[in-house]
Scaffold this active site. Structure first.
Site, PDB file in Angstrom:
ATOM      1  N   ASP A 167     -83.864   9.191 -48.843  1.00 57.44           N
ATOM      2  CA  ASP A 167     -83.799   9.338 -50.310  1.00 57.44           C
ATOM      3  C   ASP A 167     -85.209   9.224 -50.895  1.00 57.44           C
ATOM      4  O   ASP A 167     -85.421   8.639 -51.967  1.00 57.44           O
ATOM      5  CB  ASP A 167     -82.853   8.311 -50.945  1.00 57.44           C
ATOM      6  CG  ASP A 167     -82.487   8.676 -52.385  1.00 57.44           C
ATOM      7  OD1 ASP A 167     -82.849   9.775 -52.834  1.00 57.44           O
ATOM      8  OD2 ASP A 167     -81.838   7.847 -53.046  1.00 57.44           O
TER       9      ASP A 167
ATOM     10  N   GLY B 231     -85.819   5.533 -58.188  1.00 51.15           N
ATOM     11  CA  GLY B 231     -86.282   6.158 -56.958  1.00 51.15           C
ATOM     12  C   GLY B 231     -87.553   5.558 -56.393  1.00 51.15           C
ATOM     13  O   GLY B 231     -88.402   5.057 -57.134  1.00 51.15           O
TER      14      GLY B 231
ATOM     15  N   HIS C 216     -73.220  12.015 -53.926  1.00 53.81           N
ATOM     16  CA  HIS C 216     -73.887  10.861 -54.555  1.00 53.81           C
ATOM     17  C   HIS C 216     -72.760  10.100 -55.253  1.00 53.81           C
ATOM     18  O   HIS C 216     -72.312  10.493 -56.330  1.00 53.81           O
ATOM     19  CB  HIS C 216     -74.943  11.372 -55.532  1.00 53.81           C
ATOM     20  CG  HIS C 216     -75.553  10.331 -56.412  1.00 53.81           C
ATOM     21  ND1 HIS C 216     -76.885   9.968 -56.329  1.00 53.81           N
ATOM     22  CD2 HIS C 216     -75.029   9.564 -57.398  1.00 53.81           C
ATOM     23  CE1 HIS C 216     -77.143   9.036 -57.237  1.00 53.81           C
ATOM     24  NE2 HIS C 216     -76.034   8.777 -57.910  1.00 53.81           N
TER      25      HIS C 216
ATOM     26  N   HIS D 218     -82.089  13.589 -46.498  1.00 53.47           N
ATOM     27  CA  HIS D 218     -82.100  13.319 -47.940  1.00 53.47           C
ATOM     28  C   HIS D 218     -83.540  13.140 -48.443  1.00 53.47           C
ATOM     29  O   HIS D 218     -84.040  12.023 -48.556  1.00 53.47           O
ATOM     30  CB  HIS D 218     -81.273  12.045 -48.187  1.00 53.47           C
ATOM     31  CG  HIS D 218     -80.911  11.831 -49.617  1.00 53.47           C
ATOM     32  ND1 HIS D 218     -79.687  11.320 -49.989  1.00 53.47           N
ATOM     33  CD2 HIS D 218     -81.589  12.046 -50.771  1.00 53.47           C
ATOM     34  CE1 HIS D 218     -79.640  11.226 -51.311  1.00 53.47           C
ATOM     35  NE2 HIS D 218     -80.791  11.651 -51.804  1.00 53.47           N
TER      36      HIS D 218
ATOM     37  N   ASN E  66     -82.037  19.031 -56.648  1.00 52.79           N
ATOM     38  CA  ASN E  66     -82.315  18.707 -58.054  1.00 52.79           C
ATOM     39  C   ASN E  66     -83.767  19.006 -58.453  1.00 52.79           C
ATOM     40  O   ASN E  66     -84.478  18.161 -58.991  1.00 52.79           O
ATOM     41  CB  ASN E  66     -81.948  17.250 -58.375  1.00 52.79           C
ATOM     42  CG  ASN E  66     -82.760  16.244 -57.597  1.00 52.79           C
ATOM     43  OD1 ASN E  66     -83.287  16.555 -56.528  1.00 52.79           O
ATOM     44  ND2 ASN E  66     -82.866  15.030 -58.116  1.00 52.79           N
TER      45      ASN E  66
HETATM   46 ZN   LIG Z   1     -78.466  10.040 -54.719  1.00 53.91          ZN
END
Ligand SMILES: [Zn+2]
Length: 423
Positions: free
Chosen positions: A288, A307, A162, A43, A77
């Site tokens: 992530d 994030g 997600h 990720h 994304n």
């Molecule tokens: Zn996510």
């Protein structure tokens, strides 16, 4: 450890000989260091194409190499979204020219991540996508998720969800409960994650398509995943380093560096996530890694994006979380950060391999007495939004080798091979 032709030629105990003696062999002195199979991240947000001010494939994979990674899965994304075989091939080609580790594109589940129309999953799988995810947003329509799981089963890939119910977690900013009360910010409740996970594991069981739960953050989700696995359903799960170490107490200060999705949770959730990693309910640690420029992140909490960085600090953070101040179970660390994610992604033949003669020389070296103080100004990533700035960790990754090529080497222990590989 002696490396020859990209493979491990010999592993010798400290003080026991110096390798094969062959002219093209390299002997790495690993005395006092911990050697692990190089890490695999399921990720990673590399931001290229689209937002190359916050990260590029080159900078993000350099950060990955310095964090001990040989392989990263690059989330879809980007701008444009990775939702066609052409976009998948573009990332593979771009990575071949600029990356410091192996990059595996993740294809979007729906076109443009819009949640309305399925992307061409079979064609993207044929082009090299190992996994599908709309990460950043949830695939909320269950009929689309069923179609995606069926495509995953057909193509031998998987769908990473997600898990965020758009209605229950709408506008959510911080963990529901004490953090929401203390800050006055909109709550992001555990039910917003758990309701989607409960629905999705049932759909995985019904379709036989492999489902992977991204960034599990609550004790309730752990229970649902445990239940799904007990029924033999094809479900795996990941947890981030930050959800293993940090709690929602940090968000009381409303410093956007602590803003992440899903949000930092309670100490009880953190304890349940650690236990789930130990008993195999959660299969993998995934970073992530979400770089953001200082100008976008340094704003009022509500205007800052979600994030935080993860690649460079993942190993020390996980070692700290699992080691409780001492040494962690390194076998467990290797399983959840290397072999486990490699198996989930379908990379087990090239990544997460045991360290013995004949295997690819793909490993990372960890200094267990580094007492490394994280300094965001030294970030290898193009961004510096780490929540661990100023924290001191006992362990630090000091070198990474991928198939005999040195990709990171802060102590110059493996320096001679760097030139040979041209990195
Ligand atoms: Zn996510």
């Amino acid at each position: 450890m002696t490396v020859q032709g990209g493979r491990i030629a010999a592993v010798t105990a400290p003080g026991n000989g110096s390798g094969t003696g062959a002219a093209d062999a390299t002997t790495a002195d690993c005395d006092g260091l911990i050697m692990l199979p190089a890490l695999v991240d399921l990720h990673t947000h590399l931001r290229e194409p689209g937002d190359t001010a916050s990260e590029t494939i080159a900078s993000g994979t350099r950060a990955a190499a310095h964090g001990g990674y040989s392989d990263v899965l690059a989330m879809a994304n980007c701008v444009p979204v990775t939702d066609s075989p052409e976009r998948v091939r573009h990332i593979i080609e771009r990575a071949a020219r600029t990356a410091s580790c192996r990059v595996h594109p993740v294809g979007a589940v729906t076109k443009g991540l819009a949640g309305r129309e399925l992307a061409p999953l079979d064609a993207m799988a044929a082009a090299g996508a190992l996994m599908f995810s709309d990460d950043g947003v949830c695939v909320d329509d269950p009929t689309l998720l069923v179609q995606a799981l069926e495509a995953a089963r057909r193509t031998g890939t998987l769908v990473a969800q997600h898990a965020q119910c758009p209605r229950l977690a709408e506008r959510g900013q911080v963990n529901a409960g004490a953090a929401a009360h203390a800050t006055g910010l909109p709550p992001w409740p555990a039910t917003g994650e758990e309701a989607i996970v409960a629905r999705d594991v049932v759909l995985a069981g019904a379709t036989g398509g492999r489902l992977h739960i991204c960034h599990v953050s609550t004790a309730g989700t752990v229970e649902i995943v445990r239940w799904a696995k007990s029924r033999g359903w094809p479900v795996t799960a990941e947890v981030t380093p930050h959800h293993l170490l940090l709690t929602d107490l940090l968000t009381h200060d409303t410093d956007p560096l602590h803003k992440v999705n899903p949000p930092l949770r309670s100490a009880e959730d953190v304890a349940a996530l650690r236990a789930a990693l130990g008993d195999g309910t959660i299969d993998a640690v995934a970073t992530d890694h979400a770089p953001h420029t200082a100008s976008s992140k340094d704003r009022h909490w509500c205007e800052a994006p979600f994030g935080m960085l993860g690649l460079e600090t993942a190993l020390p953070v996980v070692a700290e979380a699992l080691g409780a101040g001492g040494e962690p179970d390194w076998g467990l660390v290797a399983t959840v950060m290397s072999a486990g994610p490699a198996r989930i992604a379908g990379l087990a033949d090239v990544a997460g391999r045991p360290l013995r003669a004949g295997e690819p020389a793909t490993f990372t070296l960890v200094d267990p007495r580094a007492d490394w103080r994280v300094d965001r100004t030294e970030s290898i990533s193009a961004s510096d939004n780490t929540p661990f700035h100023g924290m001191t960790f006992r362990h630090r990754v000091v070198a990474t080798m991928v198939e005999g090529c040195v990709t990171a080497d802060i102590d110059h222990r493996l320096g001679s091979r760097r030139r040979a590989c041209g990195r």
